[in-house]
Design an enzyme around this catalytic site. Sequence first.
Site, PDB file in Angstrom:
ATOM      1  N   ILE A 176       0.844  -1.211   0.000  1.00 42.00           N
ATOM      2  CA  ILE A 176       0.000   0.000   0.000  1.00 42.00           C
ATOM      3  C   ILE A 176       0.877   1.258   0.000  1.00 42.00           C
ATOM      4  CG2 ILE A 176      -1.861   1.222   1.181  1.00 42.00           C
ATOM      5  CD1 ILE A 176      -2.573  -1.317   2.660  1.00 42.00           C
ATOM      6  N   GLU A 182       7.724 -12.028  10.881  1.00 38.86           N
ATOM      7  CA  GLU A 182       9.158 -11.720  10.997  1.00 38.86           C
ATOM      8  C   GLU A 182       9.884 -13.001  11.400  1.00 38.86           C
ATOM      9  OE1 GLU A 182      10.330  -8.344  10.418  1.00 38.86           O
ATOM     10  OE2 GLU A 182       8.326  -8.554   9.587  1.00 38.86           O
ATOM     11  N   LYS A 221       6.437   0.654  12.227  1.00 42.64           N
ATOM     12  CA  LYS A 221       5.793   1.237  11.040  1.00 42.64           C
ATOM     13  C   LYS A 221       5.130   2.566  11.398  1.00 42.64           C
ATOM     14  CE  LYS A 221       5.122  -3.251   8.856  1.00 42.64           C
ATOM     15  NZ  LYS A 221       4.287  -4.460   8.855  1.00 42.64           N
TER      16      LYS A 221
HETATM   17  N1  HSE Z   1       5.849  -9.249   9.506  1.00 43.23           N
HETATM   18  C1  HSE Z   1       5.300  -8.172   8.777  1.00 43.23           C
HETATM   19  C2  HSE Z   1       3.790  -8.222   8.871  1.00 43.23           C
HETATM   20  C3  HSE Z   1       5.756  -8.237   7.347  1.00 43.23           C
HETATM   21  O1  HSE Z   1       3.269  -9.269   9.242  1.00 43.23           O
HETATM   22  O2  HSE Z   1       3.127  -7.241   8.576  1.00 43.23           O
HETATM   23  C4  HSE Z   1       5.399  -7.033   6.529  1.00 43.23           C
HETATM   24  O3  HSE Z   1       5.965  -5.872   7.055  1.00 43.23           O
END
Ligand code: HSE
Length: 422
Positions: free
Chosen positions: A130, A184, A199
């Site tokens: 996105i 991750e 984020k």
């Molecule tokens: N581990 C992250 C998630 C990967 O599940 O959103 C994408 O950033």
Amino acid sequence: MSKTTQLHIGLFGFGTVGEGLYQVLRHTPTLKGEIKKVVIKHPEKTRNAPAGLFTTEAAAILDNDDLNVVVELIDDADAAYHIVKTALQRGKATVSANKKMIAEHLPELLELQRIHNVPFLYESAACASIPVIRNLEEYYDNDLLHGFQGIVNGSTNYILTKIATEGMSFPDALQQAQEAGFAESDPSLDVNGIDAVNKLAILLVHAYGIVSNPQAILHTGIQHLQSADAIVAREKGYVIKLIAQARKLENGKVAAFVMPQFVPTGHLLAPVSNEYNGVIIESSLAENQFFYGKGAGGVATASAVLSDLSALRYGYRYEYKKRYDQAPGELSNDFYLRVYMSFEGVGDVPYSQFAKVEEWSSTGHRSTVTGIVHVSKLLDTSWWQNAQTSVILYPDAILETLPAARETTIQTLPHHFANLKF
Ligand code: HSE
């Protein structure tokens, strides 16, 4: 860089995203980009590309003046930091997907871009496919932005979806998210809300010019939710989602945090399922805009990396206008949140932490409280961050002042509200 510049790319990492990018670039001649060298950690692995492309020496890219672009797609945040820092110092346009590294080193990465006058793009680092960073940076290049809220972690959304819709256990849902390549390599980063707050920290600099250590932002994940919480949510007409949000307050400061939240079933974010992400951006004129798309997975991430490479060709770079050209925003630690909390037992409910208790109930095994908590109480995690206590925000949870007193309701909970763990 100009539209005629050939992108001679040095790539770090050849996992799902790296290989996907390599294959796509081979079939996208219009992009005028070619991966010339790939640094890998495990040369013994068989790879679907010519052997001459690969090396284990970072210098083969970083010291190579013929390469004008570095793409960093490795898992190790410390190694990624050294690669990106060196690449920027050497004047190479750089693209990275490593949200942890970017969030933890934002002040220095901003400085490196400024000093070396070089672009550093990372659209894939927030919500994968996105284009939310570029929207906040460009479309909302003004002070009309009221706030944004969204599901920014695919793995936890996948787990919550599987639990709510299929009755899957937490460990099974997590295992599926790992097998699908959404999680991750250390999945506690997803589950504990760390990936989401990283984020959020990245989005804050583009939305409001705020540079903050992600650890200083209020956050928790889905690790302490109880299965009884899902039952309560259903009964109230809600689904539980892990939401990252930021909102400009009346005093001009910004409230920002990552917490599980009750989302009404008719809300735009409610049907965002599995690894999909969704972000609602609220502004004065456009009102609500909703961005929806795949938020995790190799192909979704490669799509955003490709878009960054294409943007480099027309000279695009983040200008961080809200940080450099306007008065940067400031995070607030002075607001209230309306929360639902459940505690083990009856006697130990820490009422003194609440500015107001609006509803209280107990089964004898567990107690629940709906109340209003000042954010400073939640920034002190010692009383609520434990496996027996869950915290879920109500919709529209932010309150700038305490509402007028209303009578506290005391109930006995339905029988099914037992201490069931996910
Ligand atoms: N581990 C992250 C998630 C990967 O599940 O959103 C994408 O950033």
